[in-house]
Design a protein around this motif. Structure first.
Motif, short mmCIF file in Angstrom:
data_model
loop_
_atom_site.label_atom_id
_atom_site.label_comp_id
_atom_site.label_asym_id
_atom_site.label_seq_id
_atom_site.Cartn_x
_atom_site.Cartn_y
_atom_site.Cartn_z
N VAL A 1 48.86 104.22 70.49
CA VAL A 1 49.79 104.18 71.62
C VAL A 1 51.03 105.01 71.33
N VAL A 2 51.57 104.89 70.13
CA VAL A 2 52.76 105.66 69.75
C VAL A 2 52.46 107.15 69.77
N SER A 3 51.30 107.54 69.26
CA SER A 3 50.96 108.96 69.25
C SER A 3 50.73 109.48 70.67
N ALA A 4 50.17 108.66 71.55
CA ALA A 4 49.97 109.09 72.94
C ALA A 4 51.31 109.26 73.65
N VAL A 5 52.24 108.35 73.43
CA VAL A 5 53.56 108.47 74.04
C VAL A 5 54.29 109.68 73.48
N SER B 1 59.38 113.75 81.16
CA SER B 1 58.98 112.59 80.38
C SER B 1 60.04 111.48 80.43
N VAL B 2 61.31 111.83 80.45
CA VAL B 2 62.37 110.82 80.52
C VAL B 2 62.29 110.07 81.85
N ILE B 3 62.07 110.82 82.93
CA ILE B 3 61.98 110.20 84.25
C ILE B 3 60.75 109.29 84.34
N ALA B 4 59.63 109.75 83.81
CA ALA B 4 58.40 108.95 83.87
C ALA B 4 58.53 107.69 83.03
N VAL B 5 59.09 107.79 81.84
CA VAL B 5 59.25 106.61 80.98
C VAL B 5 60.25 105.65 81.60
N ALA B 6 61.32 106.16 82.21
CA ALA B 6 62.30 105.30 82.87
C ALA B 6 61.66 104.56 84.04
N ALA B 7 60.83 105.24 84.82
CA ALA B 7 60.14 104.60 85.94
C ALA B 7 59.19 103.52 85.43
N LEU B 8 58.51 103.78 84.33
CA LEU B 8 57.62 102.79 83.73
C LEU B 8 58.39 101.56 83.29
N LEU B 9 59.53 101.76 82.62
CA LEU B 9 60.32 100.63 82.15
C LEU B 9 60.89 99.81 83.30
N VAL B 10 61.33 100.48 84.36
CA VAL B 10 61.84 99.76 85.53
C VAL B 10 60.73 98.92 86.16
N GLY B 11 59.54 99.50 86.25
CA GLY B 11 58.40 98.75 86.79
C GLY B 11 58.02 97.57 85.92
N MET B 12 58.10 97.74 84.61
CA MET B 12 57.77 96.64 83.70
C MET B 12 58.80 95.52 83.79
N LEU B 13 60.02 95.83 84.14
CA LEU B 13 61.03 94.80 84.31
C LEU B 13 60.97 94.15 85.69
N MET B 14 60.66 94.93 86.71
CA MET B 14 60.64 94.41 88.07
C MET B 14 59.48 93.44 88.32
N GLY B 15 58.32 93.70 87.73
CA GLY B 15 57.17 92.83 87.94
C GLY B 15 57.42 91.39 87.53
N PRO B 16 57.79 91.15 86.27
CA PRO B 16 58.06 89.77 85.86
C PRO B 16 59.25 89.16 86.61
N LEU B 17 60.26 89.96 86.91
CA LEU B 17 61.42 89.44 87.63
C LEU B 17 61.03 88.98 89.03
#
Length: 79
Positions: free
Chosen positions: A16-20, A46-62
């Motif tokens: 996973v780390v190598s893919a990222v 890549s910064v925009i895509a990773v930021a969108a991923l992190l926002v989505g990962m936070l919004m789902g559980p919230l």
């Protein structure tokens, strides 16, 4: 058996780390997003895509937590 699980987990984390890392290194083009007339700063894709991923990962559980609060029946005592 425990050592095998640790080795497999370490390999999975390494994969996973190598893919990222490969994704970040391959997507260094500078882009500026335009949203409702607001232009953001130029950042790598890549910064925009990773930021969108992190926002989505936070919004789902919230949102799940908020829905559980809304659907929970009130426990008032009738006196």
């Amino acid at each position: 058996m425990r050592n095998l699980k640790r080795v497999l987990l370490a390999l999975l984390v390494l994969l996973v780390v190598s893919a990222v890392l490969a994704f970040v290194l391959e997507n260094q083009q500078q882009v500026s997003l335009l949203f409702l007339g607001w232009a953001g700063p130029k950042l790598p894709v890549s910064v925009i895509a990773v930021a969108a991923l992190l926002v989505g990962m936070l919004m789902g559980p919230l949102l799940g937590w908020l829905l559980r609060l809304v659907k929970r029946p009130s426990r008032r005592r009738l006196a």
